[in-house]
Design a protein around this motif. Structure first.
Motif, mmCIF file in Angstrom:
data_model
loop_
_atom_site.group_PDB
_atom_site.id
_atom_site.type_symbol
_atom_site.label_atom_id
_atom_site.label_comp_id
_atom_site.label_asym_id
_atom_site.label_seq_id
_atom_site.Cartn_x
_atom_site.Cartn_y
_atom_site.Cartn_z
ATOM 1 N N GLN A 66 -6.536 -8.629 -1.980
ATOM 2 C CA GLN A 66 -6.317 -7.330 -1.336
ATOM 3 C C GLN A 66 -5.330 -6.471 -2.130
ATOM 4 O O GLN A 66 -5.523 -5.251 -2.249
ATOM 5 C CB GLN A 66 -5.827 -7.547 0.093
ATOM 6 C CG GLN A 66 -6.877 -8.215 0.971
ATOM 7 C CD GLN A 66 -6.477 -8.251 2.424
ATOM 8 O OE1 GLN A 66 -6.378 -7.214 3.078
ATOM 9 N NE2 GLN A 66 -6.230 -9.446 2.953
ATOM 10 N N LYS A 96 -5.714 -0.975 -7.746
ATOM 11 C CA LYS A 96 -6.776 -0.238 -8.428
ATOM 12 C C LYS A 96 -6.983 1.134 -7.810
ATOM 13 O O LYS A 96 -7.165 2.131 -8.528
ATOM 14 C CB LYS A 96 -8.078 -1.041 -8.378
ATOM 15 C CG LYS A 96 -9.211 -0.437 -9.192
ATOM 16 C CD LYS A 96 -10.433 -1.340 -9.175
ATOM 17 C CE LYS A 96 -11.565 -0.735 -10.013
ATOM 18 N NZ LYS A 96 -12.774 -1.618 -10.006
ATOM 19 N N GLU A 97 -6.930 1.219 -6.503
ATOM 20 C CA GLU A 97 -7.091 2.499 -5.812
ATOM 21 C C GLU A 97 -6.005 3.490 -6.205
ATOM 22 O O GLU A 97 -6.205 4.708 -6.135
ATOM 23 C CB GLU A 97 -7.055 2.283 -4.295
ATOM 24 C CG GLU A 97 -8.271 1.551 -3.738
ATOM 25 C CD GLU A 97 -8.084 1.180 -2.281
ATOM 26 O OE1 GLU A 97 -7.005 1.534 -1.711
ATOM 27 O OE2 GLU A 97 -8.985 0.543 -1.704
ATOM 28 N N ASN A 98 -4.866 2.988 -6.633
ATOM 29 C CA ASN A 98 -3.743 3.841 -7.002
ATOM 30 C C ASN A 98 -3.518 3.915 -8.512
ATOM 31 O O ASN A 98 -2.429 4.267 -8.974
ATOM 32 C CB ASN A 98 -2.472 3.348 -6.292
ATOM 33 C CG ASN A 98 -2.508 3.657 -4.804
ATOM 34 O OD1 ASN A 98 -2.244 4.770 -4.382
ATOM 35 N ND2 ASN A 98 -2.854 2.647 -4.003
ATOM 36 N N GLY A 99 -4.568 3.590 -9.268
ATOM 37 C CA GLY A 99 -4.520 3.756 -10.717
ATOM 38 C C GLY A 99 -3.664 2.744 -11.439
ATOM 39 O O GLY A 99 -3.154 3.030 -12.528
ATOM 40 N N GLY A 131 -7.052 -4.800 -5.071
ATOM 41 C CA GLY A 131 -7.828 -3.634 -4.669
ATOM 42 C C GLY A 131 -6.955 -2.419 -4.416
ATOM 43 O O GLY A 131 -7.294 -1.293 -4.824
ATOM 44 N N ILE A 132 -5.809 -2.623 -3.763
ATOM 45 C CA ILE A 132 -4.894 -1.512 -3.480
ATOM 46 C C ILE A 132 -4.332 -0.945 -4.786
ATOM 47 O O ILE A 132 -4.237 0.283 -4.952
ATOM 48 C CB ILE A 132 -3.752 -1.983 -2.566
ATOM 49 C CG1 ILE A 132 -4.305 -2.368 -1.197
ATOM 50 C CG2 ILE A 132 -2.689 -0.898 -2.423
ATOM 51 C CD1 ILE A 132 -3.303 -3.109 -0.321
ATOM 52 N N SER A 177 0.826 -1.202 0.000
ATOM 53 C CA SER A 177 0.000 0.000 0.000
ATOM 54 C C SER A 177 0.865 1.259 0.000
ATOM 55 O O SER A 177 0.614 2.203 -0.770
ATOM 56 C CB SER A 177 -0.924 -0.006 1.220
ATOM 57 O OG SER A 177 -1.742 1.145 1.238
ATOM 58 N N GLU A 184 1.125 3.893 -3.232
ATOM 59 C CA GLU A 184 0.824 5.318 -3.081
ATOM 60 C C GLU A 184 1.996 6.169 -3.556
ATOM 61 O O GLU A 184 1.805 7.203 -4.202
ATOM 62 C CB GLU A 184 0.499 5.627 -1.617
ATOM 63 C CG GLU A 184 -0.835 5.062 -1.145
ATOM 64 C CD GLU A 184 -1.078 5.320 0.329
ATOM 65 O OE1 GLU A 184 -0.321 6.115 0.925
ATOM 66 O OE2 GLU A 184 -2.029 4.727 0.880
ATOM 67 N N ARG A 202 2.060 6.171 -7.412
ATOM 68 C CA ARG A 202 0.824 6.557 -8.093
ATOM 69 C C ARG A 202 1.108 7.680 -9.102
ATOM 70 O O ARG A 202 1.738 8.690 -8.783
ATOM 71 C CB ARG A 202 -0.213 7.031 -7.076
ATOM 72 C CG ARG A 202 -1.546 7.396 -7.714
ATOM 73 C CD ARG A 202 -2.606 7.636 -6.661
ATOM 74 N NE ARG A 202 -3.919 7.818 -7.271
ATOM 75 C CZ ARG A 202 -5.061 7.796 -6.606
ATOM 76 N NH1 ARG A 202 -5.061 7.588 -5.303
ATOM 77 N NH2 ARG A 202 -6.204 7.966 -7.227
#
Length: 308
Positions: A181, A187-190, A184-185, A136, A140, A143
């Motif tokens: 998991q 995807k959240e960061n493009g 998902g992480i 994670s 980030e 990103r």
């Protein structure tokens, strides 16, 4: 054609000057790892080399030579994992490598650089929770600098088991739980999460299981369609193009415990002792009994068709 540099060793990290010299000279000689007398000679020129594929844990030593590379299509995979020096003794500080990754992305463009978070193994120190937290934080930090992250779970090759006897296989339940998991992480960061030779088990959660370095990756990086001749996959379940590698086994000084390309430290030390940055060979020089064959090289690019 495509030249690969990273399946046998880490050329940018340890042999950047040598590679720059080969680009200036316009050719490189590569020994067949299974029959050292057989030598392939490759021309290094953008007229026949459509792209160069890199896989490295440290691209920074290549930065002084990026102007020499500028005429070539490129795709870079940079591996940044959460392991300490107990696992990766000679890999530079990870926080610095995140900065280096971002700088590389600014040079070549985010379509030409991907992040590898592999191989994943689990033990008492590097737990699933540890991986989730580290992944994670890294995602980030990267990103906007890449849209691709590749994961794989450790494979217990003979060399891996010899160099890292304490490691164990990651169970299917662990792969599914952790993989879901991480997807998902990402995807959240493009980022699109791609699996490397892991079959289709994570596809239902949104992973791209079509291969981490297929021809389409190069095409997107260079903005051209490539008409590639048929090729044999490197291993079962792999759809990636990994041929024409100019590296040499037993020459990577990162000395990662999970490495499949090094036999042992002594072999690495001995080979590095014979490295000459001015030689056409990564390790050593020409021998009297060498059988040298000029590789058949043509451009595969359709210069009339741009993908973008």
């Amino acid at each position: 054609m495509i030249i690969n540099t990273g399946q046998r060793t880490d050329i940018p990290a340890f042999y950047a000057r040598w590679f720059a010299n080969r680009l200036k000279a316009g050719f490189v000689c590569v020994r067949n790892p299974f029959n050292p007398r057989q030598v392939s000679r490759y021309i290094l020129d953008p007229s026949v080399v459509d792209a160069i594929g890199f896989c490295t844990k440290n691209p920074e030593p290549m930065f002084p030579y990026m102007d020499i590379l500028s005429g070539y299509g490129q795709y870079w995979f940079v591996t940044i994992t959460p392991y300490g020096r107990d696992i990766e003794p000679n890999v530079p500080d990870k926080h610095h490598m995140l900065e280096v990754f971002r700088h590389l992305s600014e040079i070549v463009g985010k379509q030409a650089v991907g992040w590898r978070y592999d191989p994943i193994f689990i033990n008492e120190r590097y737990t699933a929770a540890y991986h989730i937290s580290a992944f994670s934080q890294m995602a980030e930090a990267l990103r906007g600098y890449t849209d691709t992250v590749v994961i794989s779970f450790i494979d217990l090759y003979c060399k891996v088991q010899r160099n890292f006897p304490q490691v164990r296989e990651v169970t299917r339940e662990e792969r599914l739980t952790l993989g879901r998991q991480l997807i998902g992480i990402a995807k959240e960061n493009g980022m699109r999460l791609v699996t490397c030779a892991e079959g289709k088990e994570l596809e239902t959660f949104g992973a791209d299981c079509s291969g981490c370095m297929p021809i389409s990756v190069y095409e997107r990086a260079i903005g051209k369609k490539l008409s590639v001749p048929p090729f044999k996959p490197a291993r079962e379940g792999c759809s990636c193009y990994l041929a024409h590698d100019i590296g040499a086994y037993d020459s990577c000084a990162h000395l990662c415990r999970y490495c499949y390309a090094n036999s042992d430290r002594r072999a690495v030390a001995e080979n590095r002792r014979h490295h000459d940055p001015d030689s056409p060979f990564l390790i050593g020089h020409a021998r009297e009994d060498d059988i040298v064959t000029q590789a058949k090289q043509v451009s595969w690019a359709d210069n009339q068709l741009s993908l973008f």
